[in-house]
Scaffold this motif. Structure first.
Motif, PDB file in Angstrom:
ATOM      1  N   PRO A 133       5.101  15.654  16.808  1.00  0.00           N
ATOM      2  CA  PRO A 133       4.188  15.392  15.798  1.00  0.00           C
ATOM      3  C   PRO A 133       4.486  16.102  14.277  1.00  0.00           C
ATOM      4  CG  PRO A 133       3.059  17.084  16.982  1.00  0.00           C
ATOM      5  CD  PRO A 133       4.227  16.452  17.772  1.00  0.00           C
ATOM      6  N   LYS A 134       4.396  15.207  13.479  1.00  0.00           N
ATOM      7  CA  LYS A 134       4.762  15.869  11.981  1.00  0.00           C
ATOM      8  C   LYS A 134       3.647  15.774  10.986  1.00  0.00           C
ATOM      9  CE  LYS A 134       8.215  13.903   9.867  1.00  0.00           C
ATOM     10  NZ  LYS A 134       8.143  13.227   8.583  1.00  0.00           N
ATOM     11  N   ALA A 135       3.256  16.528  10.268  1.00  0.00           N
ATOM     12  CA  ALA A 135       1.955  16.377   9.635  1.00  0.00           C
ATOM     13  C   ALA A 135       2.348  15.720   8.037  1.00  0.00           C
ATOM     14  CB  ALA A 135       1.273  17.591   9.211  1.00  0.00           C
ATOM     15  N   ALA A 136       1.650  15.033   7.517  1.00  0.00           N
ATOM     16  CA  ALA A 136       1.884  14.216   6.172  1.00  0.00           C
ATOM     17  C   ALA A 136       1.224  15.318   5.178  1.00  0.00           C
ATOM     18  CB  ALA A 136       1.250  13.189   6.122  1.00  0.00           C
ATOM     19  N   ALA A 137       1.814  15.149   4.081  1.00  0.00           N
ATOM     20  CA  ALA A 137       1.333  16.198   2.969  1.00  0.00           C
ATOM     21  C   ALA A 137       0.471  15.216   1.939  1.00  0.00           C
ATOM     22  CB  ALA A 137       2.475  16.423   2.119  1.00  0.00           C
TER      23      ALA A 137
ATOM     24  N   GLU B  73       8.656  23.725   1.575  1.00  0.00           N
ATOM     25  CA  GLU B  73       8.225  23.558   0.077  1.00  0.00           C
ATOM     26  C   GLU B  73       8.646  21.791  -0.236  1.00  0.00           C
ATOM     27  OE1 GLU B  73      10.068  26.140  -2.755  1.00  0.00           O
ATOM     28  OE2 GLU B  73       9.298  28.061  -1.258  1.00  0.00           O
ATOM     29  N   LEU B  74       9.190  21.191   0.837  1.00  0.00           N
ATOM     30  CA  LEU B  74       9.939  19.890   0.403  1.00  0.00           C
ATOM     31  C   LEU B  74       9.113  19.086   0.004  1.00  0.00           C
ATOM     32  CD1 LEU B  74      12.525  18.379   0.462  1.00  0.00           C
ATOM     33  CD2 LEU B  74      12.333  17.864   2.717  1.00  0.00           C
ATOM     34  N   ARG B  75       8.110  18.574   0.656  1.00  0.00           N
ATOM     35  CA  ARG B  75       6.952  17.634   0.271  1.00  0.00           C
ATOM     36  C   ARG B  75       6.318  17.711  -1.107  1.00  0.00           C
ATOM     37  NH1 ARG B  75       6.818  17.875   5.765  1.00  0.00           N
ATOM     38  NH2 ARG B  75       6.935  15.812   6.892  1.00  0.00           N
ATOM     39  N   ALA B  76       6.126  19.043  -1.565  1.00  0.00           N
ATOM     40  CA  ALA B  76       5.543  19.384  -2.679  1.00  0.00           C
ATOM     41  C   ALA B  76       6.742  19.052  -3.744  1.00  0.00           C
ATOM     42  CB  ALA B  76       5.171  20.883  -2.753  1.00  0.00           C
TER      43      ALA B  76
ATOM     44  N   SER C   9       0.991  -1.310   0.025  1.00  0.00           N
ATOM     45  CA  SER C   9      -0.057   0.027   0.043  1.00  0.00           C
ATOM     46  C   SER C   9       0.701   1.301  -0.241  1.00  0.00           C
ATOM     47  CB  SER C   9      -0.879   0.123   1.276  1.00  0.00           C
ATOM     48  OG  SER C   9      -1.892  -1.141   1.107  1.00  0.00           O
ATOM     49  N   TYR C  10       2.307   1.159  -0.215  1.00  0.00           N
ATOM     50  CA  TYR C  10       3.061   2.345  -0.223  1.00  0.00           C
ATOM     51  C   TYR C  10       4.520   1.697  -1.048  1.00  0.00           C
ATOM     52  CZ  TYR C  10       5.981   0.186   3.705  1.00  0.00           C
ATOM     53  OH  TYR C  10       6.796  -0.644   4.270  1.00  0.00           O
ATOM     54  N   GLN C  11       5.137   2.893  -1.496  1.00  0.00           N
ATOM     55  CA  GLN C  11       6.414   2.750  -2.098  1.00  0.00           C
ATOM     56  C   GLN C  11       7.648   3.787  -1.242  1.00  0.00           C
ATOM     57  OE1 GLN C  11       4.227   2.945  -6.311  1.00  0.00           O
ATOM     58  NE2 GLN C  11       6.589   2.586  -6.287  1.00  0.00           N
ATOM     59  N   MET C  12       8.687   3.090  -1.309  1.00  0.00           N
ATOM     60  CA  MET C  12       9.729   3.860  -0.557  1.00  0.00           C
ATOM     61  C   MET C  12      10.749   4.020  -1.754  1.00  0.00           C
ATOM     62  SD  MET C  12      11.837   3.409   2.955  1.00  0.00           S
ATOM     63  CE  MET C  12      10.419   3.723   3.877  1.00  0.00           C
ATOM     64  N   ILE C  13      10.813   5.316  -1.803  1.00  0.00           N
ATOM     65  CA  ILE C  13      11.813   5.738  -3.193  1.00  0.00           C
ATOM     66  C   ILE C  13      13.030   6.585  -2.812  1.00  0.00           C
ATOM     67  CG2 ILE C  13      11.946   6.666  -5.422  1.00  0.00           C
ATOM     68  CD1 ILE C  13       8.826   6.167  -5.301  1.00  0.00           C
ATOM     69  N   GLN C  14      14.421   6.410  -2.981  1.00  0.00           N
ATOM     70  CA  GLN C  14      15.366   7.177  -2.580  1.00  0.00           C
ATOM     71  C   GLN C  14      15.582   8.213  -3.795  1.00  0.00           C
ATOM     72  OE1 GLN C  14      18.874   5.309  -0.576  1.00  0.00           O
ATOM     73  NE2 GLN C  14      20.206   6.629  -2.216  1.00  0.00           N
ATOM     74  N   VAL C  15      15.524   9.316  -3.407  1.00  0.00           N
ATOM     75  CA  VAL C  15      15.949  10.240  -4.329  1.00  0.00           C
ATOM     76  C   VAL C  15      16.890  11.601  -3.843  1.00  0.00           C
ATOM     77  CG1 VAL C  15      13.492  10.230  -5.230  1.00  0.00           C
ATOM     78  CG2 VAL C  15      14.025  11.894  -3.481  1.00  0.00           C
ATOM     79  N   ALA C  16      17.363  12.450  -4.660  1.00  0.00           N
ATOM     80  CA  ALA C  16      18.195  13.351  -4.532  1.00  0.00           C
ATOM     81  C   ALA C  16      17.313  14.401  -3.745  1.00  0.00           C
ATOM     82  CB  ALA C  16      18.876  14.028  -5.707  1.00  0.00           C
ATOM     83  N   LYS C  17      17.903  15.071  -2.415  1.00  0.00           N
ATOM     84  CA  LYS C  17      16.872  15.997  -1.594  1.00  0.00           C
ATOM     85  C   LYS C  17      17.008  17.169  -2.590  1.00  0.00           C
ATOM     86  CE  LYS C  17      16.335  17.647   2.603  1.00  0.00           C
ATOM     87  NZ  LYS C  17      16.968  18.125   4.134  1.00  0.00           N
ATOM     88  N   PRO C  18      15.692  17.727  -2.865  1.00  0.00           N
ATOM     89  CA  PRO C  18      15.498  19.045  -3.545  1.00  0.00           C
ATOM     90  C   PRO C  18      16.343  20.256  -2.848  1.00  0.00           C
ATOM     91  CG  PRO C  18      13.506  17.673  -3.689  1.00  0.00           C
ATOM     92  CD  PRO C  18      14.350  17.128  -2.721  1.00  0.00           C
ATOM     93  N   LYS C  19      16.775  21.094  -3.438  1.00  0.00           N
ATOM     94  CA  LYS C  19      17.440  22.270  -2.619  1.00  0.00           C
ATOM     95  C   LYS C  19      16.403  23.214  -2.490  1.00  0.00           C
ATOM     96  CE  LYS C  19      21.913  21.097  -4.149  1.00  0.00           C
ATOM     97  NZ  LYS C  19      23.312  21.432  -4.911  1.00  0.00           N
TER      98      LYS C  19
END
Length: 323
Positions: A319-323, A99-102, A84-94
């Motif tokens: 706590p941390k909210a999800a996007a 704005e990170l989650r978007a 029900s989910y995927q985990m993907i490794q990516v370069a962290k946007p600068k």
């Protein structure tokens, strides 16, 4: 330790709560419960139970367990099932944190096997302190299908239970691996679940990397298939160790731990002859005060409880909210 893979945070009402976390893991045939309290030299397991579902919905199963096990005042965490989910490794946007989650939603949309509009996105930054200078920062993105999460939250609400976190398998294994670590040294941990093998790399309670391995418990238990499975696991493990050394050249790996399951001893003996790091069995009974819970007294039975215990080992965090 970072706050981990916290996909949903829900506070439904105020009440006096038991210390620690109660992990509740609904499965097809049963619901598993584990409650762990931290604070002493070792975490203390105060509850370990499995109740049959008998065809009941999540809500019905939770209501029955809440009454039978007296679970009214526990702070709960649960999981979203693999698939029900995927985990993907990516370069962290600068980009700024706000704005990170978007930005990550845009980065992973072509890698998902379901529409990104149906996804809830969370992120776990990968520590950079072990990378060679000049390498781009990386992150693990968790994209979960929104509807299964909503259904799970609704079940807890209807059962009047205080669900605060929905987590994932990889975070549970990270929490367990942290108990076996030596400070500032890297640790590779290999465990097997119904869906296959999971290899994680951690240091100081942080998840640095992971790899899923195509080998399940049924294959490992079959004498006719075991040898070829061991060869495949050994090859995948060696490739993963080499890749980790290249990516995190400043993180010395101390050893490889293999989680308890029926083939653990045989697999460890094979790996000791085929990889360069020490290989040991991860015995939960050496790092947790298990009390009267006999499933943890036998290493080959421990695999069945890795998910709920790992989730219940969650550390305190905001706590941390999800996007």
């Amino acid at each position: 330790m970072s706050d981990g893979l916290q996909l949903v945070h829900v506070v439904m009402f105020k009440r006096r709560e038991q210390p620690g976390w109660l992990a509740i893991v609904p499965r097809k045939q049963c619901v598993e419960f584990a409650h762990v309290v931290r604070g002493g030299e070792r975490p203390v397991l105060t509850l370990l139970e499995s109740t049959a579902r008998a065809g009941n919905s999540d809500t019905e199963a939770l209501l029955r367990a809440r009454k039978a096990l007296k679970l009214q005042n526990y702070r709960c965490t649960t999981w979203v099932e693999p698939g029900s989910y995927q985990m993907i490794q990516v370069a962290k946007p600068k980009v700024p944190d706000i704005e990170l989650r978007a930005a990550l939603r845009w980065s992973v949309k072509d890698s998902l096997d379901f529409p990104v509009e149906q996804a809830m996105i969370d992120v776990l930054p990968i520590p950079t302190d072990g990378m060679p200078p000049g390498r781009d920062a990386m992150a693990l993105v968790i994209a979960a299908k929104r509807q299964p999460l909503a259904d799970r939250v609704q079940a807890f609400q209807h059962a009047n239970m205080s669900l605060q976190v929905i987590d994932v398998l990889e975070a549970a294994q990270r929490n367990i691996a942290a108990l076996f670590e030596t400070r500032d040294r890297g640790l590779a941990m290999l465990a097997f679940h119904e869906n296959g093998g999971l290899l994680t790399f951690t240091r100081n309670g942080e998840l640095y990397g992971l790899r899923h391995i195509d080998a399940d418990l049924a294959t490992l238990a079959n004498p006719e298939q075991r040898e070829s499975a061991f060869e495949r696991i050994g090859l995948e493990l060696q490739r993963s160790l080499d890749g980790f050394d290249r990516q995190f050249s400043q993180v010395p790996l101390q050893r490889v731990l293999v989680a308890g399951h029926p083939a653990t001893e045989a697999l460890c003996n094979y790996l000791k002859d085929n990889i360069y790091l020490p290989v040991e069995v991860a015995d939960l009974a050496t790092v947790i005060e298990a009390g009267p819970y006999s499933p943890l007294s036998e290493v080959h039975e421990q695999w069945a409880w890795y998910v709920p215990i790992g989730m219940a080992l969650r550390v305190e965090d905001p706590p941390k909210a999800a996007a």
